[in-house]
Design a protein around this motif. Structure first.
Motif, PDB file in Angstrom:
ATOM      1  N   GLY A  58      53.412  70.480 -14.954  1.00 32.71           N
ATOM      2  CA  GLY A  58      54.335  71.603 -14.837  1.00 32.71           C
ATOM      3  C   GLY A  58      54.725  71.826 -13.392  1.00 32.71           C
ATOM      4  N   ASN A  59      55.016  73.076 -13.052  1.00 31.13           N
ATOM      5  CA  ASN A  59      55.452  73.439 -11.710  1.00 31.13           C
ATOM      6  C   ASN A  59      54.292  73.954 -10.872  1.00 31.13           C
ATOM      7  OD1 ASN A  59      58.171  72.825 -12.317  1.00 31.13           O
ATOM      8  ND2 ASN A  59      58.376  74.791 -13.338  1.00 31.13           N
ATOM      9  N   TRP A  60      54.470  73.855  -9.560  1.00 31.20           N
ATOM     10  CA  TRP A  60      53.502  74.344  -8.578  1.00 31.20           C
ATOM     11  C   TRP A  60      54.101  75.602  -7.956  1.00 31.20           C
ATOM     12  CZ3 TRP A  60      48.813  72.426  -6.616  1.00 31.20           C
ATOM     13  CH2 TRP A  60      48.368  72.997  -5.413  1.00 31.20           C
ATOM     14  N   VAL A  61      53.379  76.729  -8.052  1.00 29.92           N
ATOM     15  CA  VAL A  61      53.832  77.983  -7.454  1.00 29.92           C
ATOM     16  C   VAL A  61      52.718  78.497  -6.551  1.00 29.92           C
ATOM     17  CG1 VAL A  61      54.631  80.341  -7.871  1.00 29.92           C
ATOM     18  CG2 VAL A  61      55.233  78.521  -9.482  1.00 29.92           C
ATOM     19  N   ASN A  62      52.999  78.614  -5.246  1.00 31.24           N
ATOM     20  CA  ASN A  62      51.982  79.063  -4.299  1.00 31.24           C
ATOM     21  C   ASN A  62      52.482  80.291  -3.543  1.00 31.24           C
ATOM     22  OD1 ASN A  62      49.854  79.346  -2.548  1.00 31.24           O
ATOM     23  ND2 ASN A  62      50.431  77.622  -1.257  1.00 31.24           N
ATOM     24  N   SER A  63      51.914  81.426  -3.882  1.00 31.64           N
ATOM     25  CA  SER A  63      52.181  82.652  -3.136  1.00 31.64           C
ATOM     26  C   SER A  63      50.887  83.186  -2.529  1.00 31.64           C
ATOM     27  CB  SER A  63      52.822  83.709  -4.053  1.00 31.64           C
ATOM     28  OG  SER A  63      54.093  83.255  -4.481  1.00 31.64           O
ATOM     29  N   GLY A  64      49.862  82.363  -2.558  1.00 36.21           N
ATOM     30  CA  GLY A  64      48.566  82.687  -1.961  1.00 36.21           C
ATOM     31  C   GLY A  64      48.251  81.641  -0.909  1.00 36.21           C
ATOM     32  N   THR A  65      47.084  80.996  -1.065  1.00 33.70           N
ATOM     33  CA  THR A  65      46.658  79.958  -0.121  1.00 33.70           C
ATOM     34  C   THR A  65      46.119  78.768  -0.901  1.00 33.70           C
ATOM     35  OG1 THR A  65      46.054  81.622   1.524  1.00 33.70           O
ATOM     36  CG2 THR A  65      45.123  79.416   1.810  1.00 33.70           C
ATOM     37  N   PHE A  66      46.591  77.583  -0.540  1.00 35.65           N
ATOM     38  CA  PHE A  66      46.013  76.345  -1.058  1.00 35.65           C
ATOM     39  C   PHE A  66      45.419  75.605   0.123  1.00 35.65           C
ATOM     40  CE2 PHE A  66      46.513  71.719  -1.979  1.00 35.65           C
ATOM     41  CZ  PHE A  66      45.534  71.642  -2.947  1.00 35.65           C
ATOM     42  N   THR A  67      44.103  75.363   0.072  1.00 31.63           N
ATOM     43  CA  THR A  67      43.420  74.590   1.102  1.00 31.63           C
ATOM     44  C   THR A  67      43.117  73.227   0.492  1.00 31.63           C
ATOM     45  OG1 THR A  67      42.474  76.616   2.011  1.00 31.63           O
ATOM     46  CG2 THR A  67      41.438  74.532   2.657  1.00 31.63           C
ATOM     47  N   HIS A  68      43.815  72.214   0.977  1.00 24.74           N
ATOM     48  CA  HIS A  68      43.787  70.901   0.306  1.00 24.74           C
ATOM     49  C   HIS A  68      42.431  70.234   0.313  1.00 24.74           C
ATOM     50  CE1 HIS A  68      43.758  68.641   4.067  1.00 24.74           C
ATOM     51  NE2 HIS A  68      44.703  69.469   4.508  1.00 24.74           N
ATOM     52  N   ILE A  82      58.247  72.731  -6.710  1.00 23.55           N
ATOM     53  CA  ILE A  82      57.262  73.348  -5.845  1.00 23.55           C
ATOM     54  C   ILE A  82      57.904  74.651  -5.386  1.00 23.55           C
ATOM     55  CG2 ILE A  82      55.986  73.151  -3.676  1.00 23.55           C
ATOM     56  CD1 ILE A  82      56.211  70.066  -4.055  1.00 23.55           C
ATOM     57  N   GLY A  83      57.203  75.772  -5.561  1.00 25.33           N
ATOM     58  CA  GLY A  83      57.799  77.050  -5.195  1.00 25.33           C
ATOM     59  C   GLY A  83      56.763  78.046  -4.743  1.00 25.33           C
ATOM     60  N   GLY A  84      57.171  79.297  -4.682  1.00 23.55           N
ATOM     61  CA  GLY A  84      56.315  80.377  -4.233  1.00 23.55           C
ATOM     62  C   GLY A  84      56.729  80.863  -2.862  1.00 23.55           C
ATOM     63  N   THR A  85      56.073  81.910  -2.407  1.00 27.71           N
ATOM     64  CA  THR A  85      56.421  82.519  -1.124  1.00 27.71           C
ATOM     65  C   THR A  85      55.593  81.991   0.035  1.00 27.71           C
ATOM     66  OG1 THR A  85      54.898  84.358  -1.553  1.00 27.71           O
ATOM     67  CG2 THR A  85      57.204  84.660  -2.234  1.00 27.71           C
ATOM     68  N   SER A  86      54.593  81.178  -0.242  1.00 29.70           N
ATOM     69  CA  SER A  86      53.759  80.576   0.807  1.00 29.70           C
ATOM     70  C   SER A  86      54.060  79.095   0.897  1.00 29.70           C
ATOM     71  CB  SER A  86      52.269  80.756   0.493  1.00 29.70           C
ATOM     72  OG  SER A  86      51.925  82.116   0.410  1.00 29.70           O
ATOM     73  N   GLY A  87      54.122  78.583   2.107  1.00 32.06           N
ATOM     74  CA  GLY A  87      54.260  77.145   2.272  1.00 32.06           C
ATOM     75  C   GLY A  87      52.990  76.459   1.796  1.00 32.06           C
ATOM     76  N   THR A  88      53.133  75.267   1.237  1.00 30.47           N
ATOM     77  CA  THR A  88      51.972  74.524   0.756  1.00 30.47           C
ATOM     78  C   THR A  88      51.770  73.295   1.618  1.00 30.47           C
ATOM     79  OG1 THR A  88      52.310  75.244  -1.535  1.00 30.47           O
ATOM     80  CG2 THR A  88      50.966  73.289  -1.199  1.00 30.47           C
ATOM     81  N   THR A  89      50.524  73.062   2.023  1.00 26.18           N
ATOM     82  CA  THR A  89      50.159  71.835   2.712  1.00 26.18           C
ATOM     83  C   THR A  89      49.322  71.000   1.764  1.00 26.18           C
ATOM     84  OG1 THR A  89      50.210  72.882   4.891  1.00 26.18           O
ATOM     85  CG2 THR A  89      48.943  70.836   4.691  1.00 26.18           C
ATOM     86  N   PHE A  90      49.873  69.847   1.381  1.00 23.84           N
ATOM     87  CA  PHE A  90      49.176  68.881   0.540  1.00 23.84           C
ATOM     88  C   PHE A  90      48.548  67.826   1.447  1.00 23.84           C
ATOM     89  CE2 PHE A  90      52.793  70.348  -2.083  1.00 23.84           C
ATOM     90  CZ  PHE A  90      52.124  70.770  -3.221  1.00 23.84           C
ATOM     91  N   TYR A  91      47.451  67.236   1.002  1.00 23.85           N
ATOM     92  CA  TYR A  91      46.899  66.096   1.726  1.00 23.85           C
ATOM     93  C   TYR A  91      47.603  64.826   1.253  1.00 23.85           C
ATOM     94  CZ  TYR A  91      43.644  62.947   3.999  1.00 23.85           C
ATOM     95  OH  TYR A  91      43.100  61.965   4.797  1.00 23.85           O
ATOM     96  N   ASN A  92      47.502  64.534  -0.041  1.00 24.73           N
ATOM     97  CA  ASN A  92      48.261  63.442  -0.659  1.00 24.73           C
ATOM     98  C   ASN A  92      49.142  64.043  -1.738  1.00 24.73           C
ATOM     99  OD1 ASN A  92      46.875  61.342   0.785  1.00 24.73           O
ATOM    100  ND2 ASN A  92      45.183  61.527  -0.650  1.00 24.73           N
ATOM    101  N   LEU A  93      50.406  63.636  -1.772  1.00 24.54           N
ATOM    102  CA  LEU A  93      51.342  64.107  -2.792  1.00 24.54           C
ATOM    103  C   LEU A  93      51.994  62.902  -3.430  1.00 24.54           C
ATOM    104  CD1 LEU A  93      53.736  67.030  -2.839  1.00 24.54           C
ATOM    105  CD2 LEU A  93      54.703  64.767  -3.173  1.00 24.54           C
ATOM    106  N   SER A  94      52.047  62.911  -4.767  1.00 27.67           N
ATOM    107  CA  SER A  94      52.622  61.782  -5.490  1.00 27.67           C
ATOM    108  C   SER A  94      53.502  62.265  -6.636  1.00 27.67           C
ATOM    109  CB  SER A  94      51.496  60.900  -6.045  1.00 27.67           C
ATOM    110  OG  SER A  94      52.020  59.852  -6.831  1.00 27.67           O
ATOM    111  N   LYS A  95      54.678  61.653  -6.738  1.00 31.32           N
ATOM    112  CA  LYS A  95      55.563  61.813  -7.904  1.00 31.32           C
ATOM    113  C   LYS A  95      56.207  60.454  -8.101  1.00 31.32           C
ATOM    114  CE  LYS A  95      58.497  64.008 -10.834  1.00 31.32           C
ATOM    115  NZ  LYS A  95      58.035  64.359 -12.153  1.00 31.32           N
ATOM    116  N   ALA A  96      55.797  59.765  -9.149  1.00 34.52           N
ATOM    117  CA  ALA A  96      56.312  58.430  -9.452  1.00 34.52           C
ATOM    118  C   ALA A  96      56.790  58.434 -10.895  1.00 34.52           C
ATOM    119  CB  ALA A  96      55.236  57.372  -9.252  1.00 34.52           C
ATOM    120  N   THR A  97      58.003  57.933 -11.109  1.00 34.32           N
ATOM    121  CA  THR A  97      58.577  57.950 -12.448  1.00 34.32           C
ATOM    122  C   THR A  97      59.406  56.688 -12.673  1.00 34.32           C
ATOM    123  OG1 THR A  97      59.941  59.234 -13.972  1.00 34.32           O
ATOM    124  CG2 THR A  97      60.586  59.270 -11.655  1.00 34.32           C
TER     125      THR A  97
END
Length: 191
Positions: A58-68, A82-97
């Motif tokens: 599904g979708n990623w919504v970050n309005s809090g804190t994500f610590t990768h 990817i949404g929400g009011t907080s910026g998200t820092t990912f360590y590894n991000l993958s979308k392959a289709t």
């Protein structure tokens, strides 16, 4: 839904969810890989990745804190955002289709990938990278410290804020309003 104000060393209901929401001032730590077939929402509080893999359909919504915590997030659904009011820092991000698909980034906050980035579509079935606000650039910092595997994509309204430009050489389409992306032309060697 997880709510609370404490420190939680695991998710009490296991690691497989449809929609998963975190609210409150608590800290939730992943102690195993996580699968969510719906939206993962961090409304408030902190989700600690703890080196685990998050497989999200599904979708990623970050309005809090994500610590990768050196974790990987795999976007494996269709037409995800990817949404929400907080910026998200990912360590590894993958979308392959292998089918035409879209990954939408927020225009109001920065999405950062610190290590490996995989954004790939397939021949004749591009992965579209879009802003959630047409005509306004999404701010994405795609690090060059890890591997950048970006091919078969159609990019529009995207500002790569990393100092190193993204070089997209394999079947990449520049649909305009992109900053710090280099789209190389395919050169045929056939006579």
């Amino acid at each position: 839904m997880y709510t609370g104000a404490g420190a939680y060393p695991s998710l009490i209901a296991g690691n497989n969810y449809q929609n998963l929401t975190f609210s409150g001032s608590g800290n939730w730590t992943l102690n195993a890989n996580l699968n969510a077939t719906g939206t993962l929402a961090i409304n408030s509080g902190t989700l600690l990745g703890n080196g685990r893999t998050i497989n999200l359909k599904g979708n990623w919504v970050n309005s809090g804190t994500f610590t990768h915590g050196d974790s990987s997030v795999i976007f494996s659904g269709t037409n995800q955002s990817i949404g929400g009011t907080s910026g998200t820092t990912f360590y590894n991000l993958s979308k392959a289709t292998t089918t035409a698909d879209t990954l939408t980034f927020p225009s109001g906050v920065t999405t950062t990938v610190l290590n490996n980035t995989t954004l790939t579509g397939g021949a004749g079935n591009l992965l579209s990278l879009r802003s959630d606000n047409i005509g306004s650039q999404a701010s994405v910092n795609i690090s060059n410290s890890g591997t950048r595997s970006i091919e078969y994509v159609d990019v529009k309204d995207n500002n790569n804020t990393n100092a190193a430009a993204v070089l997209c050489t394999t079947n990449c389409t520049d649909s305009l309003n992109n900053t710090n992306w280099i789209f190389a032309m395919s050169i045929s060697t056939d006579p």
